[in-house]
Design a protein around this motif. Structure first.
Motif, PDB file in Angstrom:
ATOM      1  N   GLU A 120       0.858  -1.176   0.000  1.00  0.00           N
ATOM      2  CA  GLU A 120       0.000   0.000   0.000  1.00  0.00           C
ATOM      3  C   GLU A 120       0.897   1.230   0.000  1.00  0.00           C
ATOM      4  N   SER A 121       0.442   2.280  -0.621  1.00  0.00           N
ATOM      5  CA  SER A 121       1.226   3.513  -0.638  1.00  0.00           C
ATOM      6  C   SER A 121       1.440   3.995   0.795  1.00  0.00           C
ATOM      7  N   PRO A 122       2.615   4.523   1.089  1.00  0.00           N
ATOM      8  CA  PRO A 122       2.911   4.928   2.471  1.00  0.00           C
ATOM      9  C   PRO A 122       2.017   6.083   2.924  1.00  0.00           C
ATOM     10  N   TYR A 124       1.336   8.898   6.453  1.00  0.00           N
ATOM     11  CA  TYR A 124       1.796   9.434   7.728  1.00  0.00           C
ATOM     12  C   TYR A 124       0.592   9.601   8.644  1.00  0.00           C
ATOM     13  N   GLY A 125       0.636   8.913   9.762  1.00  0.00           N
ATOM     14  CA  GLY A 125      -0.509   8.934  10.659  1.00  0.00           C
ATOM     15  C   GLY A 125      -1.658   8.134  10.057  1.00  0.00           C
ATOM     16  N   ASP A 126      -2.859   8.546  10.346  1.00  0.00           N
ATOM     17  CA  ASP A 126      -4.049   7.848   9.856  1.00  0.00           C
ATOM     18  C   ASP A 126      -4.750   8.590   8.728  1.00  0.00           C
ATOM     19  N   THR A 127      -4.264   9.785   8.400  1.00  0.00           N
ATOM     20  CA  THR A 127      -5.000  10.602   7.429  1.00  0.00           C
ATOM     21  C   THR A 127      -4.210  10.906   6.163  1.00  0.00           C
ATOM     22  N   TYR A 128      -2.940  11.286   6.304  1.00  0.00           N
ATOM     23  CA  TYR A 128      -2.180  11.743   5.130  1.00  0.00           C
ATOM     24  C   TYR A 128      -1.583  10.559   4.372  1.00  0.00           C
ATOM     25  N   ARG A 129      -1.919  10.451   3.091  1.00  0.00           N
ATOM     26  CA  ARG A 129      -1.342   9.421   2.228  1.00  0.00           C
ATOM     27  C   ARG A 129      -0.437  10.088   1.201  1.00  0.00           C
ATOM     28  N   TYR A 130       0.738   9.509   1.018  1.00  0.00           N
ATOM     29  CA  TYR A 130       1.732  10.116   0.134  1.00  0.00           C
ATOM     30  C   TYR A 130       1.253  10.103  -1.315  1.00  0.00           C
ATOM     31  N   PRO A 131       1.544  11.169  -2.071  1.00  0.00           N
ATOM     32  CA  PRO A 131       1.134  11.217  -3.485  1.00  0.00           C
ATOM     33  C   PRO A 131       1.991  10.297  -4.342  1.00  0.00           C
ATOM     34  N   LEU A 132       1.594  10.143  -5.602  1.00  0.00           N
ATOM     35  CA  LEU A 132       2.297   9.256  -6.525  1.00  0.00           C
ATOM     36  C   LEU A 132       3.751   9.665  -6.716  1.00  0.00           C
ATOM     37  N   ALA A 134       5.777  11.003  -4.617  1.00  0.00           N
ATOM     38  CA  ALA A 134       6.554  10.558  -3.460  1.00  0.00           C
ATOM     39  C   ALA A 134       6.793   9.053  -3.526  1.00  0.00           C
ATOM     40  N   GLU A 135       5.800   8.284  -3.981  1.00  0.00           N
ATOM     41  CA  GLU A 135       5.993   6.840  -4.148  1.00  0.00           C
ATOM     42  C   GLU A 135       7.086   6.544  -5.170  1.00  0.00           C
ATOM     43  N   VAL A 136       7.068   7.276  -6.272  1.00  0.00           N
ATOM     44  CA  VAL A 136       8.094   7.088  -7.305  1.00  0.00           C
ATOM     45  C   VAL A 136       9.471   7.399  -6.734  1.00  0.00           C
ATOM     46  N   LEU A 137       9.577   8.473  -5.963  1.00  0.00           N
ATOM     47  CA  LEU A 137      10.845   8.811  -5.321  1.00  0.00           C
ATOM     48  C   LEU A 137      11.281   7.703  -4.366  1.00  0.00           C
ATOM     49  N   GLY A 138      10.333   7.161  -3.609  1.00  0.00           N
ATOM     50  CA  GLY A 138      10.657   6.086  -2.678  1.00  0.00           C
ATOM     51  C   GLY A 138      11.155   4.842  -3.386  1.00  0.00           C
ATOM     52  N   TRP A 139      10.481   4.444  -4.454  1.00  0.00           N
ATOM     53  CA  TRP A 139      10.927   3.273  -5.205  1.00  0.00           C
ATOM     54  C   TRP A 139      12.268   3.529  -5.892  1.00  0.00           C
ATOM     55  N   PHE A 140      12.506   4.758  -6.303  1.00  0.00           N
ATOM     56  CA  PHE A 140      13.812   5.100  -6.878  1.00  0.00           C
ATOM     57  C   PHE A 140      14.911   4.908  -5.842  1.00  0.00           C
ATOM     58  N   MET A 141      14.660   5.341  -4.609  1.00  0.00           N
ATOM     59  CA  MET A 141      15.644   5.159  -3.539  1.00  0.00           C
ATOM     60  C   MET A 141      15.871   3.673  -3.266  1.00  0.00           C
ATOM     61  N   ALA A 142      14.791   2.895  -3.251  1.00  0.00           N
ATOM     62  CA  ALA A 142      14.924   1.466  -2.977  1.00  0.00           C
ATOM     63  C   ALA A 142      15.675   0.756  -4.103  1.00  0.00           C
ATOM     64  N   LEU A 143      15.284   1.025  -5.354  1.00  0.00           N
ATOM     65  CA  LEU A 143      15.890   0.337  -6.495  1.00  0.00           C
ATOM     66  C   LEU A 143      17.330   0.767  -6.723  1.00  0.00           C
ATOM     67  N   SER A 144      17.706   1.962  -6.256  1.00  0.00           N
ATOM     68  CA  SER A 144      19.083   2.417  -6.438  1.00  0.00           C
ATOM     69  C   SER A 144      20.080   1.492  -5.749  1.00  0.00           C
ATOM     70  N   SER A 145      19.651   0.833  -4.687  1.00  0.00           N
ATOM     71  CA  SER A 145      20.518  -0.143  -4.016  1.00  0.00           C
ATOM     72  C   SER A 145      20.188  -1.577  -4.415  1.00  0.00           C
ATOM     73  N   MET A 146      18.921  -1.859  -4.705  1.00  0.00           N
ATOM     74  CA  MET A 146      18.517  -3.224  -5.038  1.00  0.00           C
ATOM     75  C   MET A 146      19.053  -3.672  -6.388  1.00  0.00           C
ATOM     76  N   LEU A 147      19.031  -2.794  -7.388  1.00  0.00           N
ATOM     77  CA  LEU A 147      19.436  -3.181  -8.736  1.00  0.00           C
ATOM     78  C   LEU A 147      20.936  -3.358  -8.884  1.00  0.00           C
ATOM     79  N   VAL A 148      21.698  -2.857  -7.911  1.00  0.00           N
ATOM     80  CA  VAL A 148      23.155  -3.013  -7.983  1.00  0.00           C
ATOM     81  C   VAL A 148      23.543  -4.489  -7.959  1.00  0.00           C
ATOM     82  N   ILE A 149      22.821  -5.289  -7.174  1.00  0.00           N
ATOM     83  CA  ILE A 149      23.174  -6.706  -7.022  1.00  0.00           C
ATOM     84  C   ILE A 149      23.009  -7.475  -8.329  1.00  0.00           C
ATOM     85  N   PRO A 150      21.828  -7.484  -8.968  1.00  0.00           N
ATOM     86  CA  PRO A 150      21.721  -8.205 -10.247  1.00  0.00           C
ATOM     87  C   PRO A 150      22.567  -7.582 -11.350  1.00  0.00           C
TER      88      PRO A 150
END
Length: 209
Positions: A120-122, A124-132, A134-150
């Motif tokens: 689910e999209s991240p 904050y608290g029970d009301t604020y949901r991050y926009p698309l 921010a999700e793209v930025l988050g996945w970019f941060m995650a994949l920047s380290s994950m894709l190094v291995i393969p």
């Protein structure tokens, strides 16, 4: 941080070992500057993204999975047990070998897949949901380290000796010749009830220094 510094110094001893204090200072400074984004007025926004996509969760599970696979299946669980016995003086209980060889990778893979399926999209608290964005930025941060291995695995496979893809895969799916020689020395010493010589290791350290 110490794990990163030690890994980099061991990987590039010719350039970093002599300047280790300076390198530590640079890493700490960069980490401090990067961490400043989490202590500003909107710092919790970045902190939640980092906590969701980088510090824990997907990238950590991804790294742990390939780490256990590389140790248990490439380096070899039996070799790892022999190295531990050489270092601590007794052979670890077989339960640990079972965990390294299959149980831990399977559990990590299961948790990773379950996390993806229940994604689910991240928020904050029970009301604020991050926009698309921010999700793209988050996945970019995650994949920047994950894709190094393969990516690095593909690079090593392409550069490995061999005429066919199977020969290349076989070459990169086993310890290097110098590590195999050291393992043979350790196992020989263990079978004789002695301690493996440190001469080869000491010479390598002197050469690297």
């Amino acid at each position: 941080m110490e794990g990163f510094i030690t890994a980099m110094v061991d990987e590039y001893p010719k350039y970093l070992r002599k300047y280790r204090p300076l390198f530590i200072g640079v890493v700490c400074l960069v980490s401090y500057v990067a961490g400043c984004s989490c202590i500003t007025q909107g710092g919790i926004y970045m902190f939640t993204l980092l906590d969701t996509y980088s510090a824990s969760g997907y990238s950590l599970l991804w790294l742990a999975f390939f780490e256990t696979i590389s140790i248990s299946w490439v380096f070899g669980a039996n070799n790892f047990v022999s190295c531990l016995e050489h270092m601590i003086g007794y052979r670890p209980f077989i339960w640990w070998k079972i965990c390294w060889f299959g149980l831990t990778p399977a559990m990590i893979a299961g948790v990773f897949m379950f996390t993806l399926l229940k994604y689910e999209s991240p928020k904050y608290g029970d009301t604020y949901r991050y926009p698309l964005a921010a999700e793209v930025l988050g996945w970019f941060m995650a994949l920047s380290s994950m894709l190094v291995i393969p990516a690095y695995a593909m690079f090593k496979t392409i550069m490995a000796p061999g005429d066919s893809i199977m020969e290349k895969l076989k070459a990169v799916s086993r310890p290097t010749e110098d590590i195999q020689a050291r393992l043979a020395e350790i196992k020989g010493a263990l079978s004789n009830g002695g301690v493996a010589s440190q001469t080869g290791k000491d010479n390598n350290m002197e050469t690297a220094a």
